[in-house]
Design an enzyme around this catalytic site. Structure first.
Site, PDB file in Angstrom:
ATOM      1  N   TYR A   1      -1.339  -0.174  10.426  1.00 26.35           N
ATOM      2  CA  TYR A   1      -1.576  -0.651   9.058  1.00 26.35           C
ATOM      3  C   TYR A   1      -0.379  -0.329   8.176  1.00 26.35           C
ATOM      4  CZ  TYR A   1      -3.566  -0.949   4.367  1.00 26.35           C
ATOM      5  OH  TYR A   1      -3.792  -1.261   3.042  1.00 26.35           O
TER       6      TYR A   1
ATOM      7  N   SER B   1       0.851  -1.200   0.000  1.00 24.23           N
ATOM      8  CA  SER B   1       0.000   0.000   0.000  1.00 24.23           C
ATOM      9  C   SER B   1       0.877   1.237   0.000  1.00 24.23           C
ATOM     10  CB  SER B   1      -0.892   0.014   1.249  1.00 24.23           C
ATOM     11  OG  SER B   1      -1.519   1.278   1.427  1.00 24.23           O
TER      12      SER B   1
END
Length: 247
Positions: free
Chosen positions: A154, A141
């Protein structure tokens, strides 16, 4: 390059990027083995692939369990004789401030986003080494490159995916195995619906109002590009963002 005759395993295929990637790889001729925990969704996806003229198989598996991940790869080899592509897509995104101390969610993200990449990768390496070929694709990501408030854990897990991808690439340089890390920006998937933190939910909603998110099919196209290259080419890293995304 055509993927006809290739066997591709996609984790987290019951929705989002995994679902779209399975359909995209099958459209290029690959036999796709779709894995995840939600068997009903996997069966429905396999039916879609077959209806579109492709070849699909299903395997219900929790990749955070080392034994299940290993058994899954072993079973795919028994059924199909090889694994040419492994797409480590399974992931969760549970955003919140560190001070809230949602430690169960931290553990869940670490288990799925990191161990869920490590276990299938470890299991598939000897298979690909024996073949002398293969490609491992890991989904990271843009959060890994620029951490933001509410996204610390995250981001840390996705940074780990990027670091692991490069290490594995270097370990397997002489074995005919390529490793790619795909780094998407904001994608319109169900991941955001699992967020429990109200502040984080509001942040995602605001983002959606201000820019058009990527669709899962956009990321799937990047995976197809990476795995469809000649054997001399390794697409090591591929970043794909919404045009309006600043971070």
């Amino acid at each position: 390059m055509s993927l006809t005759g290739k066997v591709a395993v996609i984790t987290g295929a019951s929705s989002g990027i995994g679902h779209a990637t399975a359909k995209a790889l099958a459209a290029q001729g690959a036999t796709v083995v779709v894995t995840g925990r939600r068997e009903d969704r996997l069966v429905a996806l396999a039916k879609e692939v077959v209806q579109d003229g492709g070849i699909a198989d299903t395997y219900t598996c929790d990749v955070t369990d080392e034994g299940q991940a290993t058994a899954m790869i072993e079973d795919v080899v028994k059924r199909h004789g090889r694994v040419d592509v492994l797409v480590n897509n399974a992931g969760v995104m549970l955003l919140s401030r560190i001070e809230r101390g949602l430690t169960d969610e931290w553990r869940q993200m670490t288990d799925v986003n990191v161990h869920g990449v490590l276990f299938p990768t470890h299991a598939v390496i000897p298979v690909m080494k024996a073949q002398g070929s293969g490609t491992i694709v890991n989904i990271s990501s843009t959060a890994a490159r620029r951490s933001r408030p509410l996204g610390g854990v995250y981001a840390a897990t996705k940074a780990a995916v990027a670091a692991l991808s490069e290490s594995v690439r270097l370990e397997l340089l002489k074995d005919g195995i390529g490793v790619t890390v795909i780094i998407p920006g904001a994608v319109d998937t169900e991941l955001s619906t699992h967020i429990t933190d109200k502040e984080a939910q509001g942040g995602i909603a605001a983002l959606k109002q201000n820019m058009e998110f990527l669709q899962p099919e956009d990321v799937a196209a990047a995976v197809v590009y990476a795995v469809g290259q000649p054997s001399r080419v390794n697409v090591s890293e591929l970043v794909i963002r919404p045009r309006m995304q600043e971070f």
